[in-house]
Design an enzyme around this catalytic site. Structure first.
Site, short mmCIF file in Angstrom:
data_model
loop_
_atom_site.label_atom_id
_atom_site.label_comp_id
_atom_site.label_asym_id
_atom_site.label_seq_id
_atom_site.Cartn_x
_atom_site.Cartn_y
_atom_site.Cartn_z
N ILE A 144 55.78 161.91 107.71
CA ILE A 144 56.40 162.42 106.65
C ILE A 144 57.54 163.68 107.88
O ILE A 144 58.94 163.70 107.65
CB ILE A 144 56.58 162.99 105.77
CG1 ILE A 144 55.58 162.38 104.59
CG2 ILE A 144 56.68 164.71 105.08
CD1 ILE A 144 55.12 162.78 103.47
N LEU A 145 56.95 163.84 108.69
CA LEU A 145 57.07 165.14 109.57
C LEU A 145 57.58 164.80 110.31
O LEU A 145 59.68 164.65 110.19
CB LEU A 145 56.16 166.25 109.88
CG LEU A 145 55.34 167.18 108.77
CD1 LEU A 145 54.33 168.26 109.62
CD2 LEU A 145 55.98 168.15 108.85
N GLU A 196 57.39 148.09 96.34
CA GLU A 196 56.29 148.73 97.23
C GLU A 196 55.53 149.53 96.51
O GLU A 196 54.65 150.31 96.69
CB GLU A 196 57.70 150.25 98.01
CG GLU A 196 57.15 151.00 98.82
CD GLU A 196 58.06 151.91 99.27
OE1 GLU A 196 57.48 152.65 99.74
OE2 GLU A 196 58.62 151.98 99.18
#
Length: 168
Positions: free
Chosen positions: A96-97, A36
């Protein structure tokens, strides 16, 4: 790290560098290795951001940079290709939220935006640091359910000649 970067930046990045080195150098039995992130993105983007923000002292930055140089010269961290999942910072922040992970709740949008700009300068505009391998860019602004299909469109191109794939 996000709550008190001045205190934890060096320790955190030292550990990141170690774990990425372990990922780069681990033996595999498959023809491809997918990571990643890489020691390159850690140094050229995340350590760069901490240096710019004053969260790493000059000696701390020098230690991380020298370790990075030693790793590149002495260890098997060669890669064949970076696949840049190019995503607008607003989209990243929204994801992300939505994930709502405890450890990410204090990540400010400005941090995401600044990291995006560093990635752009390094991988897309090629004005920050030398990129050691070709970069294959995929627009990753689409819905997450569509990204796999987008990757599949280019999978043969990405895997054809390459044994190590690094998402940055």
């Amino acid at each position: 790290m996000y709550r008190d970067p001045k205190t934890f930046a060096f320790t955190f990045q030292s550990y990141v560098q170690l774990t990425l080195l372990q990922a780069h150098t681990c033996n595999i039995t498959t023809p491809f290795k997918f990571l990643e992130r890489s020691v390159f993105s850690a140094r050229y983007c995340f350590v760069e951001k901490l240096k710019r923000d004053g969260f790493l002292s000059p000696p701390e930055f020098s230690v991380l940079d020298e370790w990075f140089r030693w790793i590149c010269q002495q260890q098997k961290v060669a890669v064949d290709l970076f696949v840049y999942l190019r995503t607008d910072p607003e989209v990243v922040y929204e994801r992300i939220l939505k994930r709502d992970r405890t450890e990410e709740r204090t990540v400010p949008f400005e941090y995401i935006k600044s990291l995006h700009e560093i990635h752009e300068d390094w991988l897309y505009h090629k004005t920050l640091y030398e990129c050691p391998v070709p970069v294959f860019t995929i627009d990753a602004n689409m819905d997450l359910s569509e990204i796999t299909g987008e990757y599949k469109k280019f999978e043969n191109q990405i895997l054809e000649k390459n044994k190590i794939f690094i998402g940055v």
